[in-house]
Design an enzyme around this catalytic site. Structure first.
Site, PDB file in Angstrom:
ATOM      1  N   THR A 159       0.885  -1.619   0.219  1.00 33.28           N
ATOM      2  CA  THR A 159      -0.453   0.157   0.182  1.00 33.28           C
ATOM      3  C   THR A 159       1.123   0.973   0.288  1.00 33.28           C
ATOM      4  O   THR A 159       1.522   1.751  -0.928  1.00 33.28           O
ATOM      5  CB  THR A 159      -0.903  -0.024   1.468  1.00 33.28           C
ATOM      6  OG1 THR A 159      -0.897  -0.416   2.168  1.00 33.28           O
ATOM      7  CG2 THR A 159      -2.284  -1.323   0.875  1.00 33.28           C
ATOM      8  N   THR A 196      -0.560  -1.936  10.625  1.00 34.68           N
ATOM      9  CA  THR A 196      -1.192  -2.573   9.504  1.00 34.68           C
ATOM     10  C   THR A 196      -0.062  -3.164   8.952  1.00 34.68           C
ATOM     11  O   THR A 196       0.495  -2.216   8.357  1.00 34.68           O
ATOM     12  CB  THR A 196      -1.343  -1.259   8.406  1.00 34.68           C
ATOM     13  OG1 THR A 196      -2.545  -0.836   9.829  1.00 34.68           O
ATOM     14  CG2 THR A 196      -2.697  -1.007   7.492  1.00 34.68           C
ATOM     15  N   GLU A 283       6.259   4.868   7.198  1.00 42.08           N
ATOM     16  CA  GLU A 283       6.087   5.967   6.498  1.00 42.08           C
ATOM     17  C   GLU A 283       6.982   7.269   6.918  1.00 42.08           C
ATOM     18  O   GLU A 283       6.997   7.864   8.286  1.00 42.08           O
ATOM     19  CB  GLU A 283       4.802   5.858   6.971  1.00 42.08           C
ATOM     20  CG  GLU A 283       3.549   5.146   6.200  1.00 42.08           C
ATOM     21  CD  GLU A 283       2.316   5.344   6.164  1.00 42.08           C
ATOM     22  OE1 GLU A 283       1.537   4.998   5.735  1.00 42.08           O
ATOM     23  OE2 GLU A 283       1.514   6.152   6.965  1.00 42.08           O
ATOM     24  N   ASN A 407       0.574  10.437   5.613  1.00 40.38           N
ATOM     25  CA  ASN A 407      -0.982  10.329   5.863  1.00 40.38           C
ATOM     26  C   ASN A 407      -1.927  11.432   5.566  1.00 40.38           C
ATOM     27  O   ASN A 407      -3.133  10.963   5.696  1.00 40.38           O
ATOM     28  CB  ASN A 407      -0.928  10.241   6.891  1.00 40.38           C
ATOM     29  CG  ASN A 407      -0.049   8.748   7.535  1.00 40.38           C
ATOM     30  OD1 ASN A 407      -0.754   7.624   7.611  1.00 40.38           O
ATOM     31  ND2 ASN A 407       1.173   8.318   7.842  1.00 40.38           N
ATOM     32  N   SER A 412      -5.640  10.459  -1.447  1.00 46.50           N
ATOM     33  CA  SER A 412      -6.022  11.175  -2.748  1.00 46.50           C
ATOM     34  C   SER A 412      -5.113  10.616  -3.622  1.00 46.50           C
ATOM     35  O   SER A 412      -4.306   9.443  -3.148  1.00 46.50           O
ATOM     36  CB  SER A 412      -5.309  12.881  -2.241  1.00 46.50           C
ATOM     37  OG  SER A 412      -3.969  12.814  -1.986  1.00 46.50           O
TER      38      SER A 412
END
Length: 412
Positions: A159, A196, A283, A407, A412
């Site tokens: 992802t 996650t 991230e 995040n 978008s």
């Protein structure tokens, strides 16, 4: 950006006989990207897993748990179906029905029962699962099935990951070489219980289902339950262990045997490296940080200390800035929840630099030494409690401007 993480060489990923993988571009959220994975298992494979403890767990978690518990005696799991782009979480009864529909669609194509299919999803929460797109992508997955397809499978479950995460190992069990190959995804919303992320590890070992269940729980506790990026526990976490039984070896049935011990450690090692790759790809991460709490009375209190440090936004932002504001670490130790902690016995190390001794700044500590370590891409924090012999290790990363941007722009 990632911290000393590199995409695996496809040729380094050992195939596991009895486990075939196929991917497709189903257009679940974005066009022209791999977003659907089918893992097909030969009959007789043993499958067990651990799942998120988030009470708002996703519909596929609910269904996968049910299917694992309701399997008829003598039957085995035949397929795992993974989609990205939509988490199918926060979707109520309709989401559970949608997850079951995907199992039904695949079961019909494979000629097995719906209960022999386990669904997994990852992506945006509170959006309906596009079952029709998934169903339409299944024939392409089936056509793509190959035992040497692990690299493509790792790409298909990404992802916000910047790189696919996959690796292989071999472990000597008795007189046989046993293969262990796994893939994982995850970069944000990472915290134990589970962290996650999705993880799928397969082995050709012959082993009882009882011991597969024990091994996956052990491996999770020493890998995916030792990582944190941002302190958020996902709705969709799952870590599955598949044992195809294709290896030429006697079946492992004794939990006290040397064979089981070797197998368990081999699986845990692959899982730990996959878990660390999630942190390296956190991230916005620029630092990979190992936090080790030592000298505790038990492992639980050591974990409390390590997690208090790893979850602290003040600590994590200091690491991002390479700022040796290390009193923040002592503050986190103090609120970790050890009621009878004697802070006058606590020592703090930053790599090889002794920062605090007996609860206070070490007389020989120089801030320049602390800053030297803080500028490194990989850092170890050691907290010595001096109250016992237990220890625990947690892996985390820093918290950067890019984490907020990633995040904020995720949908978008």
């Amino acid at each position: 950006m990632s911290v000393n993480l590199f995409a695996p060489e496809p040729g380094s990923l050992r195939l596991v006989h009895g486990v075939a993988l196929g991917v497709a571009q189903a257009g679940i959220r974005k066009a022209d990207r791999k977003d659907l994975l089918l893992i097909r298992l030969d009959d007789g494979a043993k499958v067990a897993g651990v799942f998120t403890q988030n009470r708002f767990c996703a519909a596929p978690v609910v269904v996968a748990r049910q299917h694992l518990s309701m399997l008829d005696p003598g039957a085995s799991i035949r397929a795992l179906l993974v989609n990205t782009g939509c988490a199918n979480a926060g979707t109520g009864k309709e989401g559970v029905a949608a997850a079951r529909r995907t199992c039904n669609e695949l079961a019909e194509l494979l000629g097995c029962s719906s209960a022999q299919v386990l669904p997994f999803s990852t992506g945006v929460i509170m959006e309906p699962l596009p079952v029709d797109k998934i169903a339409a992508g299944l024939p392409a997955c089936i056509a793509d099935l190959r035992e040497d397809n692990w690299f493509s499978a790792a790409q298909a479950i990404m992802t916000t990951d910047t790189l696919p995460k996959a690796l292989s190992g071999q472990v000597r069990v008795g007189g046989a070489n046993v293969t262990v190959t796994g893939i994982a995804k995850g970069a944000g919303m990472i915290r134990p219980n589970m962290a996650t992320m999705l993880g799928f590890v397969a082995t050709d070992a012959r082993i009882s289902l009882t011991l597969v269940r024990a091994a996956v729980a052990y491996a999770a506790q020493h890998s995916f339950n030792c990582i944190t990026v941002d302190g958020d526990t996902s709705t969709n976490d799952a870590f599955m262990l598949i044992a195809s039984g294709a290896a030429e070896m006697p079946e492992i049935t004794d939990a006290r045997s040397a064979e089981y011990a070797a197998f368990r450690e081999g699986v845990a090692e692959v899982a730990a490296l996959l878990a660390q790759s999630i942190i390296r790809d956190g991230e916005g991460a620029t630092k990979f940080i190992t936090i080790r709490a030592e000298g505790g009375r038990n492992e639980d209190e050591c974990r409390k200390v390590a997690y208090a440090i790893a979850h602290s936004p003040l600590v994590k932002t200091a690491f991002f800035a390479s700022d040796p504001n290390l009193g923040r670490i002592l503050a986190a130790v103090g609120y970790a929840g050890i009621a009878d902690l004697n802070v006058e016995k606590v020592d703090l190390y930053l790599d090889d630099v002794l920062v605090a001794k007996n609860g206070g700044r070490h007389a020989g500590y120089q801030e320049a030494d602390g800053q030297r370590v803080m500028k490194q891409a990989e850092i170890t924090v050691r907290v010595v409690l001096n109250r016992g012999a237990a220890a625990a290790t947690v892996w985390t990363c820093d918290l950067s401007h890019d984490y907020v941007s990633i995040n904020a722009d995720y949908r978008s």
